[in-house]
Design a protein around this motif. Structure first.
Motif, PDB file in Angstrom:
ATOM      1  N   THR A 239       0.868  -1.335  -0.040  1.00 15.82           N
ATOM      2  CA  THR A 239       0.240   0.058   0.090  1.00 15.82           C
ATOM      3  C   THR A 239       0.126   1.036  -0.094  1.00 15.82           C
ATOM      4  OG1 THR A 239      -0.494   0.737   2.728  1.00 15.82           O
ATOM      5  CG2 THR A 239      -1.289  -1.124   1.236  1.00 15.82           C
ATOM      6  N   LYS A 240       0.211   2.644  -0.423  1.00 16.97           N
ATOM      7  CA  LYS A 240       0.987   4.004   0.015  1.00 16.97           C
ATOM      8  C   LYS A 240       1.407   3.897   1.604  1.00 16.97           C
ATOM      9  CE  LYS A 240      -2.968   6.754   0.480  1.00 16.97           C
ATOM     10  NZ  LYS A 240      -3.562   7.705  -0.111  1.00 16.97           N
ATOM     11  N   PHE A 241       1.232   3.315   2.436  1.00 14.11           N
ATOM     12  CA  PHE A 241       1.910   3.825   3.505  1.00 14.11           C
ATOM     13  C   PHE A 241       2.588   2.766   4.089  1.00 14.11           C
ATOM     14  CE2 PHE A 241      -1.989   1.509   4.389  1.00 14.11           C
ATOM     15  CZ  PHE A 241      -2.263   0.838   4.968  1.00 14.11           C
ATOM     16  N   GLY A 242       3.092   1.231   3.444  1.00 13.15           N
ATOM     17  CA  GLY A 242       4.049   1.136   3.484  1.00 13.15           C
ATOM     18  C   GLY A 242       3.629  -1.068   2.934  1.00 13.15           C
ATOM     19  N   LEU A 243       4.555  -1.690   3.452  1.00 16.10           N
ATOM     20  CA  LEU A 243       4.462  -3.037   2.995  1.00 16.10           C
ATOM     21  C   LEU A 243       3.845  -4.341   4.450  1.00 16.10           C
ATOM     22  CD1 LEU A 243       7.513  -2.993   1.812  1.00 16.10           C
ATOM     23  CD2 LEU A 243       6.046  -2.638   0.335  1.00 16.10           C
ATOM     24  N   PHE A 244       2.961  -4.803   3.336  1.00 17.77           N
ATOM     25  CA  PHE A 244       2.622  -6.484   4.685  1.00 17.77           C
ATOM     26  C   PHE A 244       3.406  -7.510   4.538  1.00 17.77           C
ATOM     27  CE2 PHE A 244      -1.453  -3.123   4.645  1.00 17.77           C
ATOM     28  CZ  PHE A 244      -1.498  -3.649   5.863  1.00 17.77           C
ATOM     29  N   ILE A 245       4.115  -8.195   5.086  1.00 16.91           N
ATOM     30  CA  ILE A 245       4.632  -9.202   4.977  1.00 16.91           C
ATOM     31  C   ILE A 245       4.233 -10.022   6.394  1.00 16.91           C
ATOM     32  CG2 ILE A 245       6.711  -7.552   4.686  1.00 16.91           C
ATOM     33  CD1 ILE A 245       6.467  -9.491   7.618  1.00 16.91           C
ATOM     34  N   THR A 246       4.520 -11.443   5.548  1.00 19.19           N
ATOM     35  CA  THR A 246       3.746 -13.186   6.183  1.00 19.19           C
ATOM     36  C   THR A 246       5.056 -13.320   7.113  1.00 19.19           C
ATOM     37  OG1 THR A 246       2.095 -12.452   5.077  1.00 19.19           O
ATOM     38  CG2 THR A 246       2.450 -14.783   6.390  1.00 19.19           C
ATOM     39  N   LEU A 247       5.530 -13.839   8.041  1.00 19.09           N
ATOM     40  CA  LEU A 247       6.472 -14.387   8.758  1.00 19.09           C
ATOM     41  C   LEU A 247       7.017 -15.809   8.068  1.00 19.09           C
ATOM     42  CD1 LEU A 247       7.223 -13.132  12.110  1.00 19.09           C
ATOM     43  CD2 LEU A 247       7.866 -12.083  10.072  1.00 19.09           C
ATOM     44  N   ASP A 248       7.493 -16.583   7.366  1.00 20.54           N
ATOM     45  CA  ASP A 248       7.619 -17.947   6.529  1.00 20.54           C
ATOM     46  C   ASP A 248       7.243 -19.125   8.121  1.00 20.54           C
ATOM     47  OD1 ASP A 248       8.095 -16.743   4.906  1.00 20.54           O
ATOM     48  OD2 ASP A 248      10.147 -17.480   4.628  1.00 20.54           O
TER      49      ASP A 248
ATOM     50  N   ASP B 108       1.044 -11.854  10.300  1.00 17.70           N
ATOM     51  CA  ASP B 108       1.127 -10.311   9.830  1.00 17.70           C
ATOM     52  C   ASP B 108       1.336 -10.000  10.705  1.00 17.70           C
ATOM     53  OD1 ASP B 108       0.351 -12.333   7.764  1.00 17.70           O
ATOM     54  OD2 ASP B 108      -1.840 -12.285   8.839  1.00 17.70           O
ATOM     55  N   GLY B 109       2.619  -9.017   9.371  1.00 18.96           N
ATOM     56  CA  GLY B 109       2.705  -7.450  10.623  1.00 18.96           C
ATOM     57  C   GLY B 109       2.480  -6.748   8.972  1.00 18.96           C
ATOM     58  N   LEU B 110       3.661  -5.239   9.673  1.00 18.00           N
ATOM     59  CA  LEU B 110       3.612  -3.936   8.831  1.00 18.00           C
ATOM     60  C   LEU B 110       5.262  -3.116   8.699  1.00 18.00           C
ATOM     61  CD1 LEU B 110       2.070  -1.521   7.226  1.00 18.00           C
ATOM     62  CD2 LEU B 110       1.936  -0.588   8.958  1.00 18.00           C
ATOM     63  N   ILE B 111       5.172  -2.764   7.902  1.00 14.76           N
ATOM     64  CA  ILE B 111       6.468  -2.769   7.759  1.00 14.76           C
ATOM     65  C   ILE B 111       6.275  -0.767   6.283  1.00 14.76           C
ATOM     66  CG2 ILE B 111       8.805  -2.267   6.063  1.00 14.76           C
ATOM     67  CD1 ILE B 111       9.174  -4.734   6.282  1.00 14.76           C
TER      68      ILE B 111
ATOM     69  N   GLN C 120      13.236  -7.523  10.226  1.00 13.01           N
ATOM     70  CA  GLN C 120      13.534  -7.096  12.376  1.00 13.01           C
ATOM     71  C   GLN C 120      12.606  -6.866  13.163  1.00 13.01           C
ATOM     72  OE1 GLN C 120      16.135  -4.207  13.425  1.00 13.01           O
ATOM     73  NE2 GLN C 120      17.746  -5.560  14.870  1.00 13.01           N
ATOM     74  N   LEU C 121      11.907  -7.832  14.128  1.00 10.76           N
ATOM     75  CA  LEU C 121      10.427  -6.806  14.595  1.00 10.76           C
ATOM     76  C   LEU C 121      10.588  -5.804  15.806  1.00 10.76           C
ATOM     77  CD1 LEU C 121       7.655  -7.946  15.999  1.00 10.76           C
ATOM     78  CD2 LEU C 121       9.201  -9.035  16.777  1.00 10.76           C
ATOM     79  N   LYS C 122      10.071  -4.716  15.510  1.00 10.52           N
ATOM     80  CA  LYS C 122      10.602  -3.799  16.609  1.00 10.52           C
ATOM     81  C   LYS C 122       9.573  -3.155  17.015  1.00 10.52           C
ATOM     82  CE  LYS C 122      13.814  -1.839  15.914  1.00 10.52           C
ATOM     83  NZ  LYS C 122      14.846  -2.782  16.233  1.00 10.52           N
ATOM     84  N   GLU C 123       8.525  -3.404  17.432  1.00  8.04           N
ATOM     85  CA  GLU C 123       6.666  -3.326  18.134  1.00  8.04           C
ATOM     86  C   GLU C 123       5.990  -4.641  17.821  1.00  8.04           C
ATOM     87  OE1 GLU C 123       3.076   0.015  17.881  1.00  8.04           O
ATOM     88  OE2 GLU C 123       5.467   0.602  17.457  1.00  8.04           O
ATOM     89  N   ALA C 124       5.606  -5.266  18.850  1.00 12.42           N
ATOM     90  CA  ALA C 124       4.228  -6.030  18.905  1.00 12.42           C
ATOM     91  C   ALA C 124       3.820  -5.563  20.604  1.00 12.42           C
ATOM     92  CB  ALA C 124       5.103  -7.664  19.816  1.00 12.42           C
ATOM     93  N   THR C 125       1.845  -5.785  19.997  1.00 13.98           N
ATOM     94  CA  THR C 125       0.921  -5.303  20.564  1.00 13.98           C
ATOM     95  C   THR C 125      -0.240  -6.190  20.572  1.00 13.98           C
ATOM     96  OG1 THR C 125       1.619  -3.070  19.926  1.00 13.98           O
ATOM     97  CG2 THR C 125      -0.866  -3.354  20.683  1.00 13.98           C
ATOM     98  N   PRO C 126       0.179  -6.654  22.020  1.00 12.15           N
ATOM     99  CA  PRO C 126      -0.631  -8.037  21.562  1.00 12.15           C
ATOM    100  C   PRO C 126      -2.638  -7.170  21.888  1.00 12.15           C
ATOM    101  CG  PRO C 126       1.103  -8.223  23.572  1.00 12.15           C
ATOM    102  CD  PRO C 126       1.216  -6.872  23.070  1.00 12.15           C
TER     103      PRO C 126
ATOM    104  N   PHE D 259       7.718  -3.960  11.117  1.00 15.41           N
ATOM    105  CA  PHE D 259       8.806  -4.831  11.468  1.00 15.41           C
ATOM    106  C   PHE D 259       9.726  -3.198  10.252  1.00 15.41           C
ATOM    107  CE2 PHE D 259       5.986  -8.023  12.000  1.00 15.41           C
ATOM    108  CZ  PHE D 259       7.204  -9.268  12.713  1.00 15.41           C
ATOM    109  N   GLU D 260      11.155  -4.066  10.217  1.00 13.35           N
ATOM    110  CA  GLU D 260      11.817  -3.371   9.466  1.00 13.35           C
ATOM    111  C   GLU D 260      12.291  -3.947   8.827  1.00 13.35           C
ATOM    112  OE1 GLU D 260      15.174  -0.826  12.117  1.00 13.35           O
ATOM    113  OE2 GLU D 260      13.365   0.575  12.744  1.00 13.35           O
ATOM    114  N   MET D 261      12.464  -3.657   7.446  1.00  9.15           N
ATOM    115  CA  MET D 261      13.615  -3.352   6.594  1.00  9.15           C
ATOM    116  C   MET D 261      14.757  -4.141   6.466  1.00  9.15           C
ATOM    117  SD  MET D 261      12.905  -5.732   3.455  1.00  9.15           S
ATOM    118  CE  MET D 261      10.711  -5.193   2.881  1.00  9.15           C
TER     119      MET D 261
END
Length: 742
Positions: free
Chosen positions: A642-651, A656-659, A696-702, A709-711
């Motif tokens: 999306t224009k505000f970032g990348l959605f990624i899925t960990l293998d 699922d997370g956002l960069i 790299q994981l930078k923030e997790a909010t249960p 994440f950061e790329m």
């Protein structure tokens, strides 16, 4: 009519807020000096707290509902009538239930066809109370969705109480107008946003508290509450379930206990609602053919139309499966006892006997209602070992049964290959949760031929149910999956060239064409990436009494028959079969038939909310699991751009997370929709959909399930986007910086 306090109360109670002093006098026929008596009676009734006067000087019974108010439809009762409750109820206890009447509201509106309302709908209604105490609400005007309730966590910080919404989409916190006296830090609260602000914060009203966000199992609680999923059962429903007994062999119910039916389910299954059996057909006219039995728990024998159990099941629509719990459609007295096909126990069943030829084409089918006894309970892994000729302790006694099942499946595979349904194979992950509610592991679910066998047997049973009713011209609830819409397909067509693949819209869209595309993607190691893109291009399957066909399965007739324990649609189909084929007197009622469209819309909605709740709960548990691994690195795949970032899925975990785009570096990255990529406007460096990356994981909010994440991976080479989006963006950034300097 004799004037008395009783006659006044009766008039005011029947039509609240309808009469002021003068209108009440006209209604009761009060004239002359009796008007003084009427006024005196009204004052006395007010002083005694029996009636109240509104701001418009009209009267209503104390604690009665206003004469006109907004009603929200909550359910359909056993008679097919709409039941609702006041949207804003400030009295004590539970909101009163009202009988909602649709259609014209006055003689002037005879030409009006009326207003169609559905469960979840809102309407401005005129309230009346009958002599028997029933409150009716006549629809005057259908309304929109109205003010929304939100779920949040109430916490106390340095600046006082705040509410943090649990939704991932929420960006801002709220300041409560007031806080309950017994409020505690990290309470889960429902709140409604106010239109007013206090400083930078929007004000909110706390509506109710529903638990604590500190509990280990809060993830599931939040997901259920946030998606408005009913939890538990009333005392009436539980008592009704406890009173039920196994039906006896009588009338059309046959003794099927001689059939060597077995159940095959996941290792952690708590209930078993389907059993299978196969053997060669001994009909000389069908050499090489097979007979396949599919027996399903006879839920209709226990959940009868109009019962408290039926009303609760219809309201829930389906069971909801979360990592640590199941919110069942039916109480456990049924779902894991009377309707669970446990081995070596008599159980009521609805069964279909299907005959297939040697090429896997169905020759005939017939539905039976009976009493069965499962010969074994196997897991998928145990069944697979039996298929492969190396049975364990559980499979050894039923090895012959398993070999026959596998041989019959081999025949069905031929017709399936000929039919060629949509074949999207995406990895499915299982979240393991212990008794305390903590995640112990996240693993990939193994997929055996045993899974595919049960799936194909269930598909064939569902087809048989749909065809049997269609042949008799019986309307029921079917499973409709229409072919993809052109808008969604265009997005797929535009995206594929970036992967050096192509899909055109000039030819007819069929599952076979999608399968060829998926095969080509697999050859390029892009099966999962393209599989997700194809899945997103599909229409959503729904329940409906109208239409026919399932695009994904490539079938003309399809209805859900095989899981009435967990899906209300299947129970409706069972009742239709019972009535149509004279299998008992507890089949579909006239009232139920008249409400099929309403029920279909409702259960399509409950299915969607269950899917969201299941995904949300998993996201929250995974976020809690990864919270202890901040700054850890993971292999992942870009699954959204999306224009505000990348959605990624960990293998490894499927999380699922956002960069955020702003974290990709100094260069501005523009969103290229057709390429589904973020591209550097100066260098052309690109991050595209489907690419394998290191993050790299930078923030997790249960509490929200959010992961940031950061790329780490460098972008790929490419060309700068056309149209110089940088210039436009640079101007907007410049203005923002100027404002800051001021």
């Amino acid at each position: 009519m004799t004037l008395s306090k009783k006659t006044i109360l009766s008039a005011v109670s029947a039509e609240p807020d309808r009469y002021d002093n003068k209108a009440l006098a006209r209604h009761l026929g009060v004239k002359g000096a009796d008007r003084r008596t009427l006024r005196a009676y009204l004052r006395e009734l007010e002083d005694d707290g029996l009636i109240v006067k509104s701001s418009k000087k009209t009267y209503r019974e104390a604690d009665a509902l206003p004469g006109v108010m907004v009603i929200r439809i909550t359910k359909i009762d056993e008679h097919g009538d709409l039941i609702g409750e006041p949207e804003s109820f400030k009295g004590e206890g539970q909101p009163p239930q009202v009988l909602v009447r649709e259609g014209p509201t006055s003689k002037k509106s005879k030409g009006n066809k009326g207003v169609e309302m559905a469960v979840g709908g809102r309407a401005l209604c005129r309230i009346k109370k009958r002599d028997d105490g029933t409150i009716t609400a006549q629809v005057m005007k259908k309304l929109g969705d109205g003010p929304s309730e939100h779920l949040g966590v109430l916490y106390k910080g340095g600046r006082g109480w705040r509410i943090k919404p649990v939704s991932k989409k929420a960006r801002d916190e709220y300041k409560p107008n007031s806080v309950p006296k017994d409020a505690e830090n990290n309470d889960l609260v429902f709140f409604r946003s106010s239109r007013k602000n206090k400083g930078d914060l929007r004000l909110a009203d706390i509506l109710r508290t529903v638990g604590s966000a500190d509990g280990a199992k809060a993830a599931s609680l939040i997901s259920l509450y946030e998606n408005d999923i009913p939890m538990g059962f009333s005392d009436e429903v539980i008592e009704e379930a406890k009173s039920l007994k196994l039906p006896k062999l009588s009338g059309p119910r046959e003794d099927l206990r001689h059939l060597a039916l077995i159940t095959i389910d996941p290792v952690d299954a708590k209930d078993f609602d389907d059993a299978v059996l196969a053997h060669p057909d001994d009909n000389p006219k069908n050499k090489g053919g097979w007979v396949i039995w599919v027996a399903i728990a006879d839920v209709a024998a226990f959940v009868t139309p109009g019962s408290a159990l039926d009303e609760a099941a219809r309201e829930k629509g389906n069971s909801v499966y979360l990592p640590d719990r199941v919110e069942p459609m039916l109480p456990h007295e049924l779902s894991s006892d009377l309707c669970s096909l446990r081995p070596h126990e008599d159980r009521a069943c609805m069964a279909v006997r299907m005959v297939f030829d040697k090429k896997g084409h169905k020759v005939s089918h017939k539905f039976h209602r009976g009493l069965m006894r499962s010969h074994a309970r196997l897991t998928y892994a145990e069944a697979q070992d039996g298929f492969m000729g190396s049975p364990g302790i559980a499979a050894e006694p039923v090895l012959d049964i398993l070999q026959n099942l596998y041989a019959a499946y081999g025949v069905l595979k031929q017709s399936r290959a000929e039919r060629e349904p949509l074949a999207i194979e995406l990895p499915e992950r299982r979240v393991h949760v212990n008794e305390a509610g903590d995640i112990t592991a996240i693993t990939l679910r193994e997929r055996f031929d045993a899974h595919k066998l049960i799936e194909e047997f269930m598909v064939q049973a569902n087809v048989a149910a749909a065809e049997a009713l269609a042949q008799k011209n019986i309307q029921t609830i079917i499973r409709l999956h229409e072919e993809p819409g052109r808008d969604k397909l265009q997005g797929l067509v535009d995206f594929l060239p970036a992967l050096d693949l192509k899909f055109t819209l000039s030819d007819r869209v069929t599952p076979k064409r999608f399968n060829r595309l998926l095969q080509q993607a697999g050859e390029k190691d892009l099966a999962e990436t393209v599989g997700m893109a194809v899945l997103r291009s599909q229409s959503q399957a729904i329940y409906t009494p109208d239409g026919a066909g399932h695009f994904g399965l490539n079938l003309d007739h399809y209805a859900h028959f095989t899981s009435p324990i967990r899906r209300y649609a299947d129970l409706i189909v069972h009742r239709a079969l019972i009535k149509t084929f004279k299998l008992g007197d507890d089949g579909t009622t006239t009232t139920e038939t008249s409400r099929l469209k309403e029920i279909s819309e409702h259960i399509s909605s409950t299915e969607r909310r269950a899917m969201v709740a299941e995904r949300d709960a998993t996201d929250r548990y995974v976020a809690a699991y990864l919270e202890k691994q901040l700054d850890a690195e993971f292999d992942a795949r870009i699954t959204g751009v999306t224009k505000f970032g990348l959605f990624i899925t960990l293998d490894e975990t499927g999380a699922d997370g956002l960069i955020p785009a702003r974290s990709l570096g100094q260069e501005y990255f523009a969103f290229e929709e057709k390429k589904k990529a973020l591209t550097g406007v100066n260098t052309g460096k690109t991050y595209r959909f489907g690419r394998q990356v290191r993050v790299q994981l930078k923030e997790a909010t249960p509490v929200t399930g959010g992961l940031i994440f950061e790329m780490i991976s460098k972008p790929e080479d490419g060309k700068p986007p056309k149209g110089n989006p940088r210039g436009k963006n640079k101007g907007s950034r410049g203005k923002r910086h100027k404002r800051k300097r001021k």
